[in-house]
Design a protein around this motif. Structure first.
Motif, mmCIF file in Angstrom:
data_model
loop_
_atom_site.group_PDB
_atom_site.id
_atom_site.type_symbol
_atom_site.label_atom_id
_atom_site.label_comp_id
_atom_site.label_asym_id
_atom_site.label_seq_id
_atom_site.Cartn_x
_atom_site.Cartn_y
_atom_site.Cartn_z
ATOM 1 N N ALA A 120 71.350 37.103 34.765
ATOM 2 C CA ALA A 120 71.099 37.428 36.177
ATOM 3 C C ALA A 120 69.741 36.838 36.541
ATOM 4 O O ALA A 120 68.766 36.996 35.803
ATOM 5 C CB ALA A 120 71.108 38.933 36.397
ATOM 6 N N ILE A 121 69.711 36.145 37.669
ATOM 7 C CA ILE A 121 68.483 35.499 38.128
ATOM 8 C C ILE A 121 68.190 35.975 39.546
ATOM 9 O O ILE A 121 69.041 35.868 40.434
ATOM 10 C CB ILE A 121 68.621 33.962 38.123
ATOM 11 C CG1 ILE A 121 69.031 33.453 36.738
ATOM 12 C CG2 ILE A 121 67.314 33.311 38.571
ATOM 13 C CD1 ILE A 121 69.409 31.985 36.712
ATOM 14 N N LYS A 122 67.008 36.493 39.736
ATOM 15 C CA LYS A 122 66.576 36.912 41.071
ATOM 16 C C LYS A 122 66.052 35.671 41.792
ATOM 17 O O LYS A 122 65.058 35.073 41.378
ATOM 18 C CB LYS A 122 65.483 37.974 40.965
ATOM 19 C CG LYS A 122 65.063 38.551 42.280
ATOM 20 C CD LYS A 122 64.049 39.671 42.047
ATOM 21 C CE LYS A 122 63.568 40.262 43.340
ATOM 22 N NZ LYS A 122 62.556 41.314 43.088
ATOM 23 N N VAL A 123 66.741 35.290 42.859
ATOM 24 C CA VAL A 123 66.391 34.067 43.602
ATOM 25 C C VAL A 123 65.954 34.371 45.029
ATOM 26 O O VAL A 123 65.792 33.459 45.841
ATOM 27 C CB VAL A 123 67.563 33.051 43.594
ATOM 28 C CG1 VAL A 123 67.847 32.557 42.183
ATOM 29 C CG2 VAL A 123 68.810 33.641 44.233
ATOM 30 N N ARG A 124 65.750 35.636 45.319
ATOM 31 C CA ARG A 124 65.417 36.093 46.670
ATOM 32 C C ARG A 124 64.252 35.317 47.286
ATOM 33 O O ARG A 124 64.275 34.967 48.466
ATOM 34 C CB ARG A 124 65.085 37.582 46.646
ATOM 35 C CG ARG A 124 64.664 38.132 48.002
ATOM 36 C CD ARG A 124 64.288 39.593 47.932
ATOM 37 N NE ARG A 124 65.426 40.381 47.481
ATOM 38 C CZ ARG A 124 65.319 41.438 46.691
ATOM 39 N NH1 ARG A 124 64.156 41.844 46.251
ATOM 40 N NH2 ARG A 124 66.390 42.108 46.327
ATOM 41 N N ASP A 125 63.221 35.029 46.488
ATOM 42 C CA ASP A 125 62.041 34.347 47.011
ATOM 43 C C ASP A 125 62.184 32.828 47.038
ATOM 44 O O ASP A 125 61.283 32.137 47.516
ATOM 45 C CB ASP A 125 60.813 34.722 46.169
ATOM 46 C CG ASP A 125 60.524 36.218 46.232
ATOM 47 O OD1 ASP A 125 60.840 36.846 47.261
ATOM 48 O OD2 ASP A 125 60.002 36.759 45.229
ATOM 49 N N ASP B 29 62.929 28.498 38.324
ATOM 50 C CA ASP B 29 61.823 29.140 39.032
ATOM 51 C C ASP B 29 62.157 30.577 39.442
ATOM 52 O O ASP B 29 61.277 31.318 39.860
ATOM 53 C CB ASP B 29 61.435 28.341 40.274
ATOM 54 C CG ASP B 29 60.801 27.003 39.939
ATOM 55 O OD1 ASP B 29 60.331 26.843 38.786
ATOM 56 O OD2 ASP B 29 60.775 26.121 40.812
ATOM 57 N N GLY B 30 63.425 30.940 39.330
ATOM 58 C CA GLY B 30 63.821 32.308 39.657
ATOM 59 C C GLY B 30 63.379 33.266 38.572
ATOM 60 O O GLY B 30 63.034 32.878 37.457
ATOM 61 N N GLU B 31 63.399 34.529 38.907
ATOM 62 C CA GLU B 31 62.981 35.577 37.962
ATOM 63 C C GLU B 31 64.174 36.012 37.120
ATOM 64 O O GLU B 31 65.168 36.515 37.643
ATOM 65 C CB GLU B 31 62.441 36.766 38.751
ATOM 66 C CG GLU B 31 62.021 37.935 37.911
ATOM 67 C CD GLU B 31 61.607 39.127 38.764
ATOM 68 O OE1 GLU B 31 61.772 40.264 38.275
ATOM 69 O OE2 GLU B 31 61.138 38.938 39.903
ATOM 70 N N GLN B 32 64.075 35.807 35.811
ATOM 71 C CA GLN B 32 65.133 36.249 34.903
ATOM 72 C C GLN B 32 65.155 37.782 34.884
ATOM 73 O O GLN B 32 64.121 38.410 34.691
ATOM 74 C CB GLN B 32 64.882 35.724 33.491
ATOM 75 C CG GLN B 32 65.035 34.225 33.359
ATOM 76 C CD GLN B 32 66.480 33.773 33.452
ATOM 77 O OE1 GLN B 32 67.383 34.439 32.968
ATOM 78 N NE2 GLN B 32 66.698 32.646 34.094
ATOM 79 N N VAL B 33 66.312 38.350 35.095
ATOM 80 C CA VAL B 33 66.472 39.799 35.102
ATOM 81 C C VAL B 33 66.918 40.233 33.705
ATOM 82 O O VAL B 33 67.822 39.628 33.123
ATOM 83 C CB VAL B 33 67.511 40.223 36.157
ATOM 84 C CG1 VAL B 33 67.741 41.718 36.113
ATOM 85 C CG2 VAL B 33 67.087 39.760 37.542
ATOM 86 N N ASN B 34 66.300 41.273 33.189
ATOM 87 C CA ASN B 34 66.665 41.793 31.876
ATOM 88 C C ASN B 34 67.957 42.589 32.007
ATOM 89 O O ASN B 34 67.945 43.731 32.477
ATOM 90 C CB ASN B 34 65.541 42.655 31.310
ATOM 91 C CG ASN B 34 65.822 43.148 29.925
ATOM 92 O OD1 ASN B 34 66.923 42.976 29.395
ATOM 93 N ND2 ASN B 34 64.844 43.784 29.314
#
Length: 117
Positions: A24-29, A106-111
């Motif tokens: 899961a990758i947080k790509v919101r930003d 560049d997205g935030e990897q979600v644990n």
């Protein structure tokens, strides 16, 4: 349901059906397309379709339906668009070829381990 809760729920569904390498990758930003991308692999085109079917079925039980579904007939790469969460279910070799994790590095990897508890 928030995009984070939706992501958690979908990750659990994929895990329960033995999806491999769930990410899961947080790509919101990074984009306006979605808040999260979920990427998972199946070991065959049949399993890819089964994983996509299960996500659609389980989410449909909560009256949550994808806006769009792409790639189902081939079973190589199925995309389920839940607006704030986009689910990519790949056949293993296809996932390696497209390497979305590298594209969205560049997205935030979600644990996801926290989601599976």
């Amino acid at each position: 349901m928030t995009s984070q809760e939706l992501t958690k729920h979908i990750v659990r569904i994929l895990d329960s059906k033995k999806a491999e390498d769930i990410t899961a990758i947080k790509v919101r930003d990074l984009t306006i397309v979605a808040d999260y991308f979920i990427i998972a692999s199946g070991t065959s085109t049949t399993q890819v379709k089964a994983l996509a079917d299960e996500v659609e079925f389980q989410m449909g039980k909560q009256d949550i339906h994808p806006q769009r579904t792409e790639g189902y007939p081939s079973g190589e790469w199925v995309v389920l668009d839940y607006q704030d969460v986009i689910v990519h279910v790949f056949y293993r070799a296809t996932r390696e070829f497209y390497s979305l994790e590298r594209l969205w590095a560049d997205g935030e990897q979600v644990n996801i381990e926290d989601m599976l508890k």
